[in-house]
Scaffold this active site. Structure first.
Site, PDB file in Angstrom:
ATOM      1  CG  HIS A  39      -2.263  -0.632   0.889  1.00  0.00           C
ATOM      2  ND1 HIS A  39      -2.418  -1.994   0.827  1.00  0.00           N
ATOM      3  CD2 HIS A  39      -3.473  -0.098   0.566  1.00  0.00           C
ATOM      4  CE1 HIS A  39      -3.675  -2.269   0.496  1.00  0.00           C
ATOM      5  NE2 HIS A  39      -4.334  -1.137   0.331  1.00  0.00           N
ATOM      6  CE  LYS A 104      -7.231  -9.898  11.609  1.00  0.00           C
ATOM      7  NZ  LYS A 104      -6.844  -9.198  12.839  1.00  0.00           N
TER       8      LYS A 104
END
Lengths: 185, 279
Positions: A39, A104
């Protein structure tokens, strides 16, 4: 509880708008993997005005760093990692067309706002169910950053990958709603 | 003196790394069953079923339960009548971790804190050695995932905070952790000692099998009170709402300084992995 909905990638704005928190979804088609270090690199490329190693328009990124595949296995164990570490990067990716994220844990307000504004959703996969989730991955290849090992970006072909809609385009959040529903005292 | 070649330690550590990561303990599976009887959320129930199914696949196919195969935390109880030959104890353990993570196709998750460059073989291991009477060695390998470790805290309370202060801090920590540490969790609590000892007590408390009572009745009572409060939070399996936020609270305690009241909370995800061997 309602039956799971089958969803085929890539996703359009209309596909995404139909999804609501609590929906159980079975994802089919192509998705990409990416977590912390990947990322950072994608974010840096966008900031420098350069192209990404894959087209993210309409795509889903799965926050996962798998175990190495054993001989004869398509993919190693592959459950989600905690998503808040990607919160700093996600709004820009959503703005550039990313339609879904699988991870999550709760997202920041900035990510939720970006999802609402640009029509994207956040799915939760069951954390720690790595062996079960791996069986739904039918093909895998590295598309970028092989040097990152488990953090390399991979293109996955998935069949009925089970996830739950946690944040929809209307600003709902299942983590908040679920906790409220079952809190005592 | 009993002579033991460290090669045997390497071999055992290798096997324990693989076994711990692929074979979830019966105590955890039974805790899932107990949770399923009480879970009111249909989605929570589905998730608990998924976790049982995941454990079954991992065991049968000999694949990791979770992709985060963790930091290799190794507890050693070394009998003082043992004479180790053929190399160093820590060197042998590190080699066992290296081999286990390679041969078991486990993820290498250890990196340089600044550059984030992976060490490539999941070393170093975290090794806690205690010298005890006898001529045996007990080795426990407890791989620890990053997601739940990140939610853990040490705090130096003041003596006037009392038992209520402990309850409040632990419950608040679980509440603030929400869905991040992969609930249902096991909450390890260390009370007393010093700053670093409290953290070690909290980690060590996680080694107690689920369902076994705390031998200290006062702590047993405290564990049950804290667990009840935690499971009122409503966080539930995976944080999506429900009764089962934690499967258990485990406490270890020791005396502390007259000025201090150290408390550590080590959160453990439902993939409560540890295997041991006695040589």
């Amino acid at each position: 509880m309602t039956q799971p909905i089958r969803l085929k990638t890539p996703l359009s704005g209309a596909d995404v708008e139909l999804l609501k928190v609590g929906d159980r979804i079975l994802i089919n088609g192509i998705i990409y993997t990416g977590r912390d270090a990947a990322h950072q690199r994608l974010f840096d490329l966008l900031k420098e005005g350069r192209d990404l190693p894959m087209d993210i328009k309409g795509q889903i990124i799965y926050y996962v760093g798998p175990t190495p595949a054993k001989p004869g296995q398509v993919f190693g164990s592959a459950g989600p990692t905690t998503s808040y570490r990607m919160d700093a990067y996600a709004p820009l990716l959503i703005e550039r067309g990313l339609k879904g994220m699988i991870g999550k844990g709760m997202r920041s307000d900035a990510v939720k706002e970006a999802m609402r504004k640009h029509k994207a959703v956040y799915f939760a996969a069951t954390g720690g169910a790595g062996a079960l989730l791996a069986k739904r991955i039918k093909k895998a290849e590295i598309v970028a950053y092989e040097d990152l090992g488990p953090e390399a970006i991979r293109r996955l072909e998935v069949e009925d990958l089970p996830v739950i809609v946690v944040n929809d385009v209307r600003g709902n959040d299942l983590y908040i709603e679920g906790e409220r529903r079952y809190r005592k005292g | 003196m009993r002579e033991i070649n460290v090669k045997l330690i390497t071999e055992k550590v290798r096997d324990l790394c693989i076994k711990a990561n692929t074979d979830l303990g019966e105590d955890v599976l039974q805790a899932f069953d107990r949770a399923m009887e009480k879970e009111e959320s249909p989605l929570g129930l589905e998730i608990l079923k998924e976790l049982k199914e995941n454990a079954r696949i991992a065991r049968e196919e000999n694949v990791p339960i979770c992709q985060d195969t963790g930091f290799a935390v190794v507890f050693v109880e070394l009998g003082q009548e043992v004479h180790l030959v053929g190399g160093s104890l820590n060197g042998a353990i590190e080699e066992g971790v290296r081999q286990g993570y390679r041969d078991g196709y486990l993820r290498k998750s250890i990196c340089h804190p600044f550059s984030r460059l992976n060490t490539g073989d999941n070393t170093p291991a975290i090794i806690h050695t205690e010298v005890i009477p006898g001529d045996k060695i007990k080795i426990t390998v407890a791989p620890k995932g990053g997601g739940s470790e990140n939610m853990s805290r040490v705090v130096m309370l003041t003596p006037s905070d009392g038992v209520e202060g402990i309850k409040k801090f632990v419950v608040q920590r679980v509440k603030e952790s929400g869905s991040n540490p992969c609930p249902p969790t096991i909450v390890g609590v260390g009370i007393g000692g010093t700053f670093e000892q409290a953290a070690l007590l909290a980690k060590r408390s996680l080694l107690r099998p689920l369902g076994n009572k705390n031998p200290d009745p006062e702590l047993d009572q405290l564990e049950s009170e804290i667990l009840t409060e935690i499971n009122k939070l409503g966080i539930g399996p995976q944080g999506l709402g429900g009764r089962t936020t934690s499967l258990a609270v485990h406490i270890l305690m020791m005396p502390c300084h007259i000025a201090s009241f150290p408390l550590a909370v080590n959160i453990q995800c439902h993939a409560q992995r540890h295997k041991e061997v006695v040589i």
